[in-house]
Scaffold this motif. Structure first.
Motif, mmCIF file in Angstrom:
data_model
loop_
_atom_site.group_PDB
_atom_site.id
_atom_site.type_symbol
_atom_site.label_atom_id
_atom_site.label_comp_id
_atom_site.label_asym_id
_atom_site.label_seq_id
_atom_site.Cartn_x
_atom_site.Cartn_y
_atom_site.Cartn_z
ATOM 1 N N THR A 83 35.005 -12.743 17.044
ATOM 2 C CA THR A 83 34.468 -13.889 17.183
ATOM 3 C C THR A 83 33.459 -14.350 16.329
ATOM 4 O OG1 THR A 83 35.235 -13.641 19.460
ATOM 5 C CG2 THR A 83 33.519 -15.469 19.034
ATOM 6 N N ALA A 84 32.179 -13.304 16.149
ATOM 7 C CA ALA A 84 31.334 -13.553 15.375
ATOM 8 C C ALA A 84 31.571 -13.663 13.820
ATOM 9 C CB ALA A 84 30.237 -12.433 15.371
ATOM 10 N N MET A 85 32.533 -12.972 13.352
ATOM 11 C CA MET A 85 32.926 -13.280 12.129
ATOM 12 C C MET A 85 33.717 -14.559 11.760
ATOM 13 S SD MET A 85 34.510 -9.151 11.807
ATOM 14 C CE MET A 85 35.124 -9.396 10.084
ATOM 15 N N ILE A 86 34.375 -15.049 12.595
ATOM 16 C CA ILE A 86 35.372 -16.284 12.531
ATOM 17 C C ILE A 86 34.137 -17.535 12.525
ATOM 18 C CG2 ILE A 86 36.759 -17.788 13.601
ATOM 19 C CD1 ILE A 86 38.270 -15.415 14.599
ATOM 20 N N THR A 87 33.244 -17.336 13.562
ATOM 21 C CA THR A 87 32.182 -18.402 13.695
ATOM 22 C C THR A 87 31.276 -18.603 12.505
ATOM 23 O OG1 THR A 87 32.020 -17.958 16.084
ATOM 24 C CG2 THR A 87 30.388 -19.073 15.165
ATOM 25 N N THR A 88 30.995 -17.428 12.058
ATOM 26 C CA THR A 88 30.333 -17.528 10.493
ATOM 27 C C THR A 88 30.846 -18.104 9.448
ATOM 28 O OG1 THR A 88 29.219 -15.289 10.987
ATOM 29 C CG2 THR A 88 29.294 -15.884 8.862
ATOM 30 N N PRO A 96 23.896 -22.203 13.853
ATOM 31 C CA PRO A 96 25.142 -21.574 14.358
ATOM 32 C C PRO A 96 25.182 -20.274 13.620
ATOM 33 C CG PRO A 96 25.492 -23.663 13.731
ATOM 34 C CD PRO A 96 24.110 -23.332 13.516
ATOM 35 N N LEU A 97 24.633 -19.910 12.347
ATOM 36 C CA LEU A 97 24.751 -18.746 11.669
ATOM 37 C C LEU A 97 23.972 -17.622 12.380
ATOM 38 C CD1 LEU A 97 24.845 -19.823 7.903
ATOM 39 C CD2 LEU A 97 26.631 -18.741 9.255
ATOM 40 N N LEU A 98 22.625 -18.132 12.910
ATOM 41 C CA LEU A 98 21.836 -17.326 13.860
ATOM 42 C C LEU A 98 22.465 -16.824 15.137
ATOM 43 C CD1 LEU A 98 18.934 -16.043 14.438
ATOM 44 C CD2 LEU A 98 18.614 -18.287 15.814
ATOM 45 N N LEU A 99 23.172 -17.478 15.649
ATOM 46 C CA LEU A 99 23.918 -17.236 16.899
ATOM 47 C C LEU A 99 25.134 -16.086 16.464
ATOM 48 C CD1 LEU A 99 23.930 -20.594 18.590
ATOM 49 C CD2 LEU A 99 22.550 -18.669 19.117
ATOM 50 N N SER A 100 25.729 -16.478 15.213
ATOM 51 C CA SER A 100 26.832 -15.738 15.109
ATOM 52 C C SER A 100 26.444 -14.210 14.727
ATOM 53 C CB SER A 100 27.638 -16.392 14.074
ATOM 54 O OG SER A 100 27.151 -16.187 12.742
ATOM 55 N N GLN A 101 25.391 -14.243 13.955
ATOM 56 C CA GLN A 101 24.817 -12.965 13.549
ATOM 57 C C GLN A 101 24.229 -12.083 14.839
ATOM 58 O OE1 GLN A 101 25.245 -11.718 10.142
ATOM 59 N NE2 GLN A 101 26.439 -13.454 10.657
ATOM 60 N N VAL A 102 23.650 -12.808 15.687
ATOM 61 C CA VAL A 102 23.242 -11.976 16.863
ATOM 62 C C VAL A 102 24.320 -11.476 17.758
ATOM 63 C CG1 VAL A 102 22.035 -12.358 19.206
ATOM 64 C CG2 VAL A 102 21.072 -13.365 17.138
ATOM 65 N N LEU A 103 25.460 -12.127 17.772
ATOM 66 C CA LEU A 103 26.554 -11.963 18.148
ATOM 67 C C LEU A 103 27.253 -10.619 17.488
ATOM 68 C CD1 LEU A 103 28.485 -12.143 20.554
ATOM 69 C CD2 LEU A 103 29.941 -13.639 19.277
ATOM 70 N N TRP A 104 27.046 -10.807 16.322
ATOM 71 C CA TRP A 104 27.739 -9.694 15.251
ATOM 72 C C TRP A 104 26.852 -8.290 15.647
ATOM 73 C CZ3 TRP A 104 31.082 -7.738 12.070
ATOM 74 C CH2 TRP A 104 30.892 -6.820 11.044
ATOM 75 N N GLY A 105 25.363 -8.383 15.634
ATOM 76 C CA GLY A 105 24.688 -7.197 16.066
ATOM 77 C C GLY A 105 24.996 -6.456 17.527
ATOM 78 N N ILE A 106 25.077 -7.424 18.384
ATOM 79 C CA ILE A 106 25.563 -7.142 19.877
ATOM 80 C C ILE A 106 26.825 -6.256 19.662
ATOM 81 C CG2 ILE A 106 26.095 -7.885 22.206
ATOM 82 C CD1 ILE A 106 23.699 -10.193 21.644
ATOM 83 N N SER A 107 27.714 -6.941 19.046
ATOM 84 C CA SER A 107 29.326 -6.261 19.231
ATOM 85 C C SER A 107 29.311 -4.981 18.679
ATOM 86 C CB SER A 107 30.168 -7.094 18.321
ATOM 87 O OG SER A 107 29.880 -6.880 16.778
ATOM 88 N N TRP A 108 28.307 -4.373 17.624
ATOM 89 C CA TRP A 108 28.088 -3.140 17.271
ATOM 90 C C TRP A 108 27.765 -2.194 18.277
ATOM 91 C CZ3 TRP A 108 30.671 -0.808 13.418
ATOM 92 C CH2 TRP A 108 31.165 -1.850 12.237
ATOM 93 N N THR A 109 26.914 -2.763 19.299
ATOM 94 C CA THR A 109 26.502 -1.871 20.201
ATOM 95 C C THR A 109 27.445 -1.378 21.202
ATOM 96 O OG1 THR A 109 25.884 -3.716 22.139
ATOM 97 C CG2 THR A 109 24.253 -3.146 20.182
ATOM 98 N N PHE A 110 28.741 -2.013 21.447
ATOM 99 C CA PHE A 110 29.714 -1.525 22.367
ATOM 100 C C PHE A 110 30.348 -0.680 21.691
ATOM 101 C CE2 PHE A 110 28.467 -5.623 24.405
ATOM 102 C CZ PHE A 110 28.759 -5.165 25.607
ATOM 103 N N SER A 111 30.595 -0.348 20.432
ATOM 104 C CA SER A 111 31.170 0.814 19.706
ATOM 105 C C SER A 111 30.658 1.847 19.146
ATOM 106 C CB SER A 111 31.960 0.051 18.528
ATOM 107 O OG SER A 111 31.056 -0.165 17.479
ATOM 108 N N SER A 112 28.983 1.755 18.840
ATOM 109 C CA SER A 112 28.398 2.950 18.326
ATOM 110 C C SER A 112 28.209 3.947 19.616
ATOM 111 C CB SER A 112 27.074 2.289 17.980
ATOM 112 O OG SER A 112 25.971 1.665 19.193
ATOM 113 N N GLY A 113 28.547 5.066 19.204
ATOM 114 C CA GLY A 113 28.660 6.025 20.301
ATOM 115 C C GLY A 113 29.848 6.196 20.954
ATOM 116 N N ALA A 114 30.352 5.128 21.452
ATOM 117 C CA ALA A 114 31.783 4.972 22.296
ATOM 118 C C ALA A 114 32.863 5.529 21.388
ATOM 119 C CB ALA A 114 32.196 3.458 22.795
ATOM 120 N N ASP A 115 32.824 5.228 20.046
ATOM 121 C CA ASP A 115 33.783 5.827 19.139
ATOM 122 C C ASP A 115 33.946 7.403 19.060
ATOM 123 O OD1 ASP A 115 31.611 5.644 17.826
ATOM 124 O OD2 ASP A 115 32.482 4.629 15.814
#
Length: 399
Positions: A83-88, A96-115
């Motif tokens: 979603t963040a990538m498409i919005t960018t 809008p770019l600020l919000l998309s980049q913040v969402l991009w940063g948040i997205s990584w928190t769900f996979s870092s460590g979980a993988d």
């Protein structure tokens, strides 16, 4: 699913994700500067907001992975990331770019460590996991190279915005593939109240990270190393320009080639140490060597008399040393963490990275303002040497 097939599935996913997010970033970084026309101040505001948001969400996301599901945490990451990538690619203004980049940063928190937690538990082969995580790092490097080439070509053919949006759609599709193909048989969700479980897991993870002498040392090292590495990554192009690196359109090609050479150097460095980091003495030796190499590379870059020496310094630091530091640290933390808080402990490590970015980079930026570029590179090299002292000062063989 047998072990070999599980490893192939995991590494294939790692490579595909690296292709998409590295290729996307190549296009997105150019889009924000060239097409959207963001100022340096706006770019720094976006970077700071992204880092703060990621630091806030990192621990809750790790707790979700440890209490509810590692697999579905990864799927959530793909949903947010796509979603963040498409919005960018759809908007070309600051907010809008600020919000998309913040969402991009948040997205990584769900996979870092979980993988890492997912493959460790599903594989359930402690003797194999170090090799798998080392191969993971190599696949990430190979995927990054492939992404720079393929997405860069796609951007030339279809335009940057179209390429950015297509990469986001592909990331969403990859998340669907994870949901369909990734098993989760060796993980049991907590049965108690989720908020209470989350607090309990967070507390246990924090106690482990603070009481385990090795983990605590690695957290400190991560703050120092990531702060130095982030500062280096932001300012080394300026040093190259000072020494005559092409600033014309040809410079983009040469810069891409330098990036590809760095990825190849990193892959070779990981291959060279893969069989030596299966125990703690081997991991400790590799980490000390990598930190020393990074310090040498940054010092050489600061004092380089010409462009040839500067390129060599960058290949030593960002090509060989930094990927090795990140990989060894991840493997070592994964070995020390217990299964029930594994993703949470990895999240603590990720939070240490963000703290390093914010604290060390700010300090080095102030030093640079007073003493120039060389005055910032040499203290950054000193942070790597300080990391060696931290590791040497701790009894890393303690339980």
């Amino acid at each position: 699913m047998n072990s070999a097939r599980l490893v192939r599935l995991f590494l294939g996913w790692v490579g595909a994700r690296a292709v998409l997010h590295n290729g996307w970033w190549l296009l997105a970084s150019l889009f924000m500067v060239v097409d959207a026309g963001l100022t340096p101040a706006e770019l720094l505001i976006i970077a700071a907001a992204q880092g703060v948001a990621a630091m806030i969400f990192e621990l809750p996301a790790g707790v979700i992975a440890d209490s509810i599901s590692r697999k579905w945490a990864i799927v959530i990451a793909h949903g947010l990331m796509g979603t963040a990538m498409i919005t960018t690619g759809m908007f070309g203004s600051f907010w809008p770019l600020l919000l998309s980049q913040v969402l991009w940063g948040i997205s990584w928190t769900f996979s870092s460590g979980a993988d890492v937690a997912w493959i460790t538990d599903e594989l359930d082969r402690p003797a194999m996991i170090t090799s798998v995580l080392t191969r993971q790092a190599r696949w990430q490097l190979a995927g990054a190279a492939a992404g720079m080439i393929t997405m860069g070509g796609l951007g030339l053919l279809l335009g940057r915005q179209t390429g950015i949006v297509l990469a986001g759609v592909a990331m969403l599709a990859l998340g669907v593939a994870v949901a369909v193909t990734f098993p989760e048989r060796n993980f049991t969700p907590v049965q108690e109240d989720h908020l209470r479980a989350a607090l309990r897991i967070a507390g246990r993870g924090a106690r482990l990270a603070l009481r385990d002498r090795t983990l605590f040392a690695l957290v400190i090292i991560t703050v120092l190393v990531n702060g130095a590495a982030d500062a280096f990554g932001r300012i080394y192009p300026v040093r190259l320009a000072e020494l005559g690196f092409p600033a014309t359109r040809d410079g983009t090609l040469w810069f891409t080639l330098l990036g590809l050479a760095g990825l190849l150097t990193g892959a070779l460095a990981l291959l060279a140490v893969e069989r030596r980091i299966h125990d703690e003495p081997g991991a400790r030796g590799a980490l000390i060597t990598a930190c020393a190499a990074a310090a040498a590379g940054l010092t050489l870059l600061a004092l380089a008399p010409n462009l040839t020496w500067a390129v060599l310094a960058i290949l030593i630091a960002s090509g060989a040393a930094l990927p090795l530091i990140r990989t060894v640290t991840t493997i070592w933390v994964n070995r020390r963490a217990t299964s029930e808080v594994r993703a949470t402990v990895h999240s603590f490590l990720a939070q240490a990275e963000y703290v390093g970015e914010i604290a060390c980079t700010s300090a080095l930026a102030a030093i640079s303002g007073l003493a120039g570029l060389t005055g910032a590179l040499l203290p950054a090299a000193g942070l790597f040497l300080l990391s060696i002292l931290v590791l040497a000062a701790r009894n890393t063989n303690a339980p």
